[in-house]
Design a protein around this motif. Structure first.
Motif, PDB file in Angstrom:
ATOM      1  N   SER A   2      -6.140 -30.980 -24.827  1.00  0.00           N
ATOM      2  CA  SER A   2      -7.508 -30.635 -25.164  1.00  0.00           C
ATOM      3  C   SER A   2      -7.613 -30.238 -26.614  1.00  0.00           C
ATOM      4  CB  SER A   2      -7.999 -29.488 -24.277  1.00  0.00           C
ATOM      5  OG  SER A   2      -9.258 -29.038 -24.697  1.00  0.00           O
ATOM      6  N   ASP A   3      -8.778 -30.540 -27.220  1.00  0.00           N
ATOM      7  CA  ASP A   3      -9.025 -30.069 -28.570  1.00  0.00           C
ATOM      8  C   ASP A   3     -10.109 -28.988 -28.586  1.00  0.00           C
ATOM      9  OD1 ASP A   3     -11.257 -31.527 -28.012  1.00  0.00           O
ATOM     10  OD2 ASP A   3     -11.037 -32.946 -29.670  1.00  0.00           O
ATOM     11  N   ARG A   4     -10.437 -28.448 -27.408  1.00  0.00           N
ATOM     12  CA  ARG A   4     -11.438 -27.389 -27.340  1.00  0.00           C
ATOM     13  C   ARG A   4     -10.840 -26.085 -27.865  1.00  0.00           C
ATOM     14  NH1 ARG A   4     -12.798 -27.203 -21.337  1.00  0.00           N
ATOM     15  NH2 ARG A   4     -14.260 -25.570 -21.973  1.00  0.00           N
ATOM     16  N   PRO A   5     -11.572 -25.363 -28.724  1.00  0.00           N
ATOM     17  CA  PRO A   5     -10.985 -24.192 -29.379  1.00  0.00           C
ATOM     18  C   PRO A   5     -11.076 -22.930 -28.523  1.00  0.00           C
ATOM     19  CG  PRO A   5     -13.221 -24.506 -30.150  1.00  0.00           C
ATOM     20  CD  PRO A   5     -12.925 -25.667 -29.215  1.00  0.00           C
ATOM     21  N   VAL A   6     -10.355 -21.921 -28.965  1.00  0.00           N
ATOM     22  CA  VAL A   6     -10.557 -20.549 -28.512  1.00  0.00           C
ATOM     23  C   VAL A   6     -11.569 -19.933 -29.474  1.00  0.00           C
ATOM     24  CG1 VAL A   6      -9.509 -18.288 -28.150  1.00  0.00           C
ATOM     25  CG2 VAL A   6      -8.224 -20.373 -27.601  1.00  0.00           C
ATOM     26  N   LEU A   7     -12.683 -19.468 -28.935  1.00  0.00           N
ATOM     27  CA  LEU A   7     -13.736 -18.890 -29.777  1.00  0.00           C
ATOM     28  C   LEU A   7     -13.522 -17.378 -29.862  1.00  0.00           C
ATOM     29  CD1 LEU A   7     -17.524 -19.771 -29.620  1.00  0.00           C
ATOM     30  CD2 LEU A   7     -16.760 -17.411 -29.943  1.00  0.00           C
ATOM     31  N   VAL A   8     -13.429 -16.875 -31.082  1.00  0.00           N
ATOM     32  CA  VAL A   8     -13.250 -15.440 -31.332  1.00  0.00           C
ATOM     33  C   VAL A   8     -14.516 -14.943 -32.028  1.00  0.00           C
ATOM     34  CG1 VAL A   8     -11.824 -13.669 -32.411  1.00  0.00           C
ATOM     35  CG2 VAL A   8     -10.763 -15.788 -31.580  1.00  0.00           C
ATOM     36  N   VAL A  24      -0.144 -15.176 -32.804  1.00  0.00           N
ATOM     37  CA  VAL A  24       1.250 -14.846 -32.506  1.00  0.00           C
ATOM     38  C   VAL A  24       1.590 -15.269 -31.080  1.00  0.00           C
ATOM     39  CG1 VAL A  24       2.880 -12.942 -32.153  1.00  0.00           C
ATOM     40  CG2 VAL A  24       1.406 -12.967 -34.181  1.00  0.00           C
ATOM     41  N   ARG A  25       0.682 -14.964 -30.146  1.00  0.00           N
ATOM     42  CA  ARG A  25       0.937 -15.254 -28.730  1.00  0.00           C
ATOM     43  C   ARG A  25       0.666 -16.716 -28.380  1.00  0.00           C
ATOM     44  NH1 ARG A  25       2.190 -12.563 -24.153  1.00  0.00           N
ATOM     45  NH2 ARG A  25       2.465 -10.731 -25.450  1.00  0.00           N
ATOM     46  N   MET A  26      -0.332 -17.321 -29.025  1.00  0.00           N
ATOM     47  CA  MET A  26      -0.704 -18.704 -28.709  1.00  0.00           C
ATOM     48  C   MET A  26      -0.814 -19.513 -30.006  1.00  0.00           C
ATOM     49  SD  MET A  26      -3.548 -18.182 -25.675  1.00  0.00           S
ATOM     50  CE  MET A  26      -4.685 -17.232 -26.694  1.00  0.00           C
ATOM     51  N   PRO A  27       0.320 -19.798 -30.636  1.00  0.00           N
ATOM     52  CA  PRO A  27       0.284 -20.481 -31.936  1.00  0.00           C
ATOM     53  C   PRO A  27      -0.126 -21.952 -31.860  1.00  0.00           C
ATOM     54  CG  PRO A  27       2.552 -20.234 -31.191  1.00  0.00           C
ATOM     55  CD  PRO A  27       1.699 -19.463 -30.227  1.00  0.00           C
ATOM     56  N   ASP A  28      -0.112 -22.514 -30.658  1.00  0.00           N
ATOM     57  CA  ASP A  28      -0.400 -23.937 -30.499  1.00  0.00           C
ATOM     58  C   ASP A  28      -1.860 -24.193 -30.119  1.00  0.00           C
ATOM     59  OD1 ASP A  28      -0.186 -22.777 -28.028  1.00  0.00           O
ATOM     60  OD2 ASP A  28       1.170 -24.269 -27.178  1.00  0.00           O
ATOM     61  N   ARG A  29      -2.731 -23.230 -30.372  1.00  0.00           N
ATOM     62  CA  ARG A  29      -4.153 -23.392 -30.078  1.00  0.00           C
ATOM     63  C   ARG A  29      -4.956 -23.512 -31.364  1.00  0.00           C
ATOM     64  NH1 ARG A  29      -4.374 -24.551 -24.607  1.00  0.00           N
ATOM     65  NH2 ARG A  29      -2.711 -23.364 -23.618  1.00  0.00           N
ATOM     66  N   ARG A  30      -6.134 -24.096 -31.237  1.00  0.00           N
ATOM     67  CA  ARG A  30      -7.081 -24.105 -32.338  1.00  0.00           C
ATOM     68  C   ARG A  30      -8.103 -23.001 -32.115  1.00  0.00           C
ATOM     69  NH1 ARG A  30      -6.437 -28.434 -35.741  1.00  0.00           N
ATOM     70  NH2 ARG A  30      -7.354 -26.924 -37.162  1.00  0.00           N
ATOM     71  N   TYR A  31      -8.528 -22.372 -33.219  1.00  0.00           N
ATOM     72  CA  TYR A  31      -9.405 -21.212 -33.128  1.00  0.00           C
ATOM     73  C   TYR A  31     -10.696 -21.438 -33.919  1.00  0.00           C
ATOM     74  CZ  TYR A  31      -5.386 -18.894 -31.106  1.00  0.00           C
ATOM     75  OH  TYR A  31      -4.335 -18.577 -30.285  1.00  0.00           O
ATOM     76  N   LEU A  32     -11.752 -20.878 -33.364  1.00  0.00           N
ATOM     77  CA  LEU A  32     -13.057 -20.878 -34.018  1.00  0.00           C
ATOM     78  C   LEU A  32     -13.480 -19.419 -34.139  1.00  0.00           C
ATOM     79  CD1 LEU A  32     -15.743 -22.225 -34.960  1.00  0.00           C
ATOM     80  CD2 LEU A  32     -16.439 -22.202 -32.548  1.00  0.00           C
ATOM     81  N   TYR A  33     -13.620 -18.943 -35.371  1.00  0.00           N
ATOM     82  CA  TYR A  33     -13.955 -17.543 -35.609  1.00  0.00           C
ATOM     83  C   TYR A  33     -15.428 -17.446 -35.981  1.00  0.00           C
ATOM     84  CZ  TYR A  33     -13.565 -12.730 -37.243  1.00  0.00           C
ATOM     85  OH  TYR A  33     -13.729 -11.382 -37.399  1.00  0.00           O
ATOM     86  N   ILE A  34     -16.203 -16.753 -35.146  1.00  0.00           N
ATOM     87  CA  ILE A  34     -17.641 -16.597 -35.362  1.00  0.00           C
ATOM     88  C   ILE A  34     -17.921 -15.197 -35.890  1.00  0.00           C
ATOM     89  CG2 ILE A  34     -19.932 -16.659 -34.314  1.00  0.00           C
ATOM     90  CD1 ILE A  34     -18.572 -19.360 -34.257  1.00  0.00           C
TER      91      ILE A  34
END
Length: 259
Positions: A2-8, A24-34
């Motif tokens: 999946s390319d769906r991000p973790v939204l912070v 640190v815990r999930m380095p293989d995810r993509r993040y979206l910071y709002i």
């Protein structure tokens, strides 16, 4: 895959302390910071108006970005609308609430302080945590009007006023019957960025309890999808007030974000 991000999500830049632990815990995810900088600081809002704002924001954010998971890296937003967000939207939410339970488990003096924003201090959610997990402790609630803004300015390169910081944190230090406060809960995600300054001006050493690691651990438990298939690169930051200034862009670039 999946390319769906973790939204912070946070009202400002304090949630970067949580993003750091998530990576640190999930380095293989993509993040979206709002960053809801158009609404910052949340302490100036009436509760009903702020709740409406956050819920309306998320209706648009979730439709646009389709995240796998949402982390509300903000105590004020979490204690105000986390239950409503979970009821209204299907995506999993991880909130940020004062770390009162672990503080009660770790304190030796039974004198614990919660350093927060005025809204978090006043909210019944916070008092409920004390009743549930720290009934055998004496908990001092300290609502700072200024610290979140001071942290924002510091992150953007501003100088710290140590006398002002001491004034804000002084009520968190209590002496009673030969005992002293030994744990201060950092109940605002902005505050960990000021921990070194807190230590410098504190009247005696205490443990400063930062919830970011626990938040990241809970997020990791809920993240069941496969890692992202996107190539390596910068994650995205979105500011509700529009394109940020150069100083802010340089700062978030240092956290691996672009906007």
């Amino acid at each position: 895959m999946s390319d769906r991000p973790v939204l912070v999500f946070d009202s400002g830049l304090g949630g970067l302390s949580v993003l750091r632990e998530l990576r640190v815990r999930m380095p293989d995810r993509r993040y979206l910071y709002i960053v809801d900088d158009a609404g910052f600081p949340y302490g100036d809002w009436q509760e009903e108006a702020l709740a409406t704002r956050i819920l309306d924001l998320f209706a648009g954010l979730l439709e646009t970005h389709q995240p796998q998971l949402v982390v509300i890296a903000c105590n004020t937003a979490s204690t105000l609308v986390l239950s409503q967000l979970r009821e209204r939207f299907a995506v999993p939410f991880v909130g940020t609430v004062p770390a009162i339970k672990p503080a009660a488990e770790q304190t030796r003096s039974r004198l614990v302080s919660v350093l927060a924003t005025p809204g978090t201090v006043q909210r019944q959610y916070t008092r409920g945590l004390i009743e549930s997990f720290a009934a055998d402790c004496e908990v001092q609630l300290v609502g700072s009007v200024r610290l979140a803004a001071m942290a924002e300015a510091y992150l953007r390169g501003g100088a710290l006023d140590e006398a002002a910081i001491h004034q804000e944190i002084a009520p968190a230090f209590v002496e009673k019957d030969g005992r002293r406060t030994d744990i201060v809960v950092l109940a605002c995600t902005h505050y960990p960025f000021l921990t070194n300054a807190f230590r410098k001006v504190a009247p005696w050493p205490v443990d400063w309890l930062d919830p970011a690691e626990a938040i990241a651990r809970q997020a990791g438990k809920l993240m069941t999808g496969a890692p992202s298939t996107l190539p390596e690169g910068f994650d995205l930051a979105v500011f509700t007030a529009g394109h940020p200034d150069y100083t802010t862009r340089r700062l978030i670039h240092g956290f691996g974000l672009h906007c």
